[in-house]
Enzyme design. Structure first.
Site, PDB file in Angstrom:
ATOM      1  N   CYS A 198       0.501  -1.762   0.326  1.00  0.00           N
ATOM      2  CA  CYS A 198      -0.050  -0.319  -0.268  1.00  0.00           C
ATOM      3  C   CYS A 198       1.000   1.174  -0.152  1.00  0.00           C
ATOM      4  O   CYS A 198       1.573   1.401   0.446  1.00  0.00           O
ATOM      5  CB  CYS A 198      -1.327   0.258   1.108  1.00  0.00           C
ATOM      6  SG  CYS A 198      -2.345  -1.124   1.367  1.00  0.00           S
ATOM      7  N   SER A 474      -5.538   0.662  10.913  1.00  0.00           N
ATOM      8  CA  SER A 474      -5.012   0.694  10.040  1.00  0.00           C
ATOM      9  C   SER A 474      -3.294   2.197   9.626  1.00  0.00           C
ATOM     10  O   SER A 474      -4.015   3.068  10.776  1.00  0.00           O
ATOM     11  CB  SER A 474      -5.034   0.674   8.733  1.00  0.00           C
ATOM     12  OG  SER A 474      -4.778   1.116   7.664  1.00  0.00           O
TER      13      SER A 474
END
Length: 576
Positions: A198, A474
């Site tokens: 990511c 996250s």
């Protein structure tokens, strides 16, 4: 070390007439005479077909193995597990993510010990594979390094760059009618254009930077983006480096020192990195037998300015940082400010200062600020304590300016209930959202809350509500979101005593998280509290819940009996 001594462990496995049986088996797997004369180098691969972060590591391993062979070693590749946080987010599957960190470390240890490898390289991608790899290297303490598979390229949507963060925030926007079905589908199709982890300074890129600042990953090789043409050469060079470490007898615990860990914390703080780095660095320090506390993070972060303008709080992604000058440029800035120990050694054979000196800053780059023009004067990590978190909790202050918040509690006993409240527009401006029983033991597994936090941002509530949880976040989370509240609810922590309407106070300048209740009131409520029934009664999840420590200690699994210290059953004093 002479070539004749390059097989300190594997010669027990392969040398001599009495090892003919082992050699016969290895010949069937493709080894030949010359291979047995060379050191056996384990190539631990976290490749998995599920998700982009690790998808390309099977191909990358080929280049690593070519480098090992070219340098005089015999590579032996094996695989371990990986859980994609981005895929499992908001589901029961997310409970497995942090658990996988321990399984990764354990499985690498098992295969390496079982096959008596002389050295080890670990290929990593998604979040938990990175700390799991470093934990294994520290535990085994044989020459080795980590190679990060690299970041994904940003996607393009409606004329601007996007990441997976944008997709999760769009879910909340879509729920409020701010995005059409067609727009959401188009964004979904554009956000992740290929292989790589990511793209923002989320947990994977944060931990990749940690490894480079620790010195256990080669600076300038690990941070090459996943689809960059130079990644194959970087992998080949990393394979060669493993043999260099073996010849020089440089083991992980010569590299992972207290100074190196403090360098890594500074790197996280200056880049607005993920709060998960707190958990993972505590776990790495535990494996390396280095004293580290959550207070160290606040102390270091308070000295370090935020210099990198990276998502989720900033504008740029990891591939932009690489183009600007990379992690070496970040290190160079901090060394100029005398905020790093430049004499710390790295796997390349050079010091951190020498690596930073080689940084090539792109003309006109805007990703890494100059020291005199920081985004914020202090770093992105803050540790709070108070009557709601006696053992501490973590908040990331990069990307938002809220310093104080006071509001009524909206209490949820799991993530799904909180998400449903956001989705149904029940959460209102000024609410203090409490999500509990999602800690290391209570989850088990300490789920990330991106589904909830991103939905809040997408719903336009990101700056007007606050959230606290004994779970975690996250790296893509931003806003006033406090995680790792300890002790957790499942262990009878004060968060278990909170009810709807209690006034919660977030006081960042004074490092306080508290509920406006007296100590007597909290104790009175807890006196009638009963722990919830365990979600799992068998298997890996049950084992983890039984063995895991507090988030304030890194959520590491502890040995029930410390026979090496006492010879009697009991908790391991070092890991607790």
């Amino acid at each position: 070390m002479s070539d004749s001594l390059l097989k300190p462990r594997s010669r027990t496995l392969t040398d001599g007439a009495h090892r003919a049986g082992a050699r016969a088996m290895l010949r069937a797997a493709g080894l030949q005479d010359d291979d047995f004369t060379r050191p056996l180098i384990g190539v631990a691969n976290t490749w998995i077909e599920i998700g982009p972060c690790n998808y390309h590591l099977r191909e990358l391993a080929q280049h690593v193995k070519e480098g090992i062979r070219a340098a005089g070693g015999t590579p032996l590749e094996f695989n371990t597990v990986s859980i994609s946080d981005g895929i499992t987010m908001g589901t029961e599957g997310m409970r497995t993510s942090l658990v996988s960190r321990e399984v990764i470390a354990d499985s690498i240890e098992l295969v390496t010990r079982g096959n008596l490898f002389d050295a080890l390289i670990v290929l990593v991608g998604c979040d938990k594979t990175i700390p799991g790899a470093v934990m294994a290297l520290a535990r085994l303490n044989i020459p080795g390094l980590v190679l990060y598979g690299g970041s994904i390229a940003p996607g393009q949507f409606e004329g601007h760059s996007v990441t997976i963060q944008d997709v999760y925030e769009a879910i909340g926007k879509h729920a409020r009618g701010g995005m059409t079905d067609a727009q959401l589908r188009s964004l979904e199709g554009a956000a992740c254009p290929g292989a790589g982890a990511c793209g923002g300074q989320f947990t994977a890129n944060t931990m990749a930077l940690v490894c480079e600042f620790l010195g256990i990953a080669p600076m300038g090789l690990s941070s090459v983006p996943a689809t960059n043409a130079g990644k194959a050469n970087a992998a080949h060079r990393a394979g060669e480096l493993v043999l260099d470490l073996l010849r020089r007898d440089v083991t992980p615990l010569k590299i992972i020192t207290k100074a190196a860990i403090e360098n890594a914390i500074a790197g996280v703080a200056t880049t607005g990195g993920s709060t998960n780095a707190v958990l993972h660095l505590l776990a790495i320090a535990n494996e390396a037998k280095i004293s580290l506390s959550i207070e160290d993070f606040d102390r270091i972060s308070s000295l370090v300015p935020i210099l990198a303008d990276l998502k989720p709080g900033g504008r740029f992604v990891a591939t932009d940082l690489y183009a600007a000058g990379g992690t070496a440029l970040v290190a160079k800035r901090l060394l100029e400010a005398k905020l790093l120990r430049g004499d710390s050694i790295t796997v390349t054979g050079r010091t951190l200062a020498e690596e930073a000196a080689a940084a090539k800053e792109a003309p006109g780059q805007q990703v890494v600020r100059r020291l005199e023009e920081p985004l914020k004067p202090t770093g992105g990590l803050v540790i709070l304590k108070g009557n709601l978190a006696p053992e501490g909790c973590v908040v990331k202050v990069a990307g938002h300016g809220v310093q104080n918040f006071r509001g009524p509690a909206r209490v949820f006993d799991n993530e799904e209930a909180a998400f449903a409240a956001v989705d149904k527009n029940i959460i209102k401006t000024g609410d203090a959202i409490v999500i509990r029983y999602e800690g290391p033991k209570g989850g088990p597994g300490m789920r990330e809350m991106l589904a909830v936090t991103a939905a809040l941002v997408g719903a336009g509530l990101g700056d007007s509500v606050a959230l606290l949880t004994d779970g975690r976040f996250s790296g893509a989370t931003h806003g006033l979101m406090v995680g790792h509240v300890a002790p957790e609810a499942a262990s009878g922590g004060p968060i278990a005593a909170v009810v709807d309407g209690d006034i919660i106070v977030f006081d960042i300048p004074n490092r306080q998280l508290r509920v406006e209740l007296s100590a007597a009131d909290i104790q009175k409520r807890l006196a009638t509290w009963k722990p919830p029934a365990p979600r799992f009664r068998s298997g890996v999840m049950a084992k983890y819940a039984l063995l895991v420590s507090s988030a304030s200690l890194g959520a590491v699994t502890v040995v029930p009996a410390s026979f090496s210290e006492t010879g009697q059953p009991g908790l391991n004093a070092r890991t607790l």
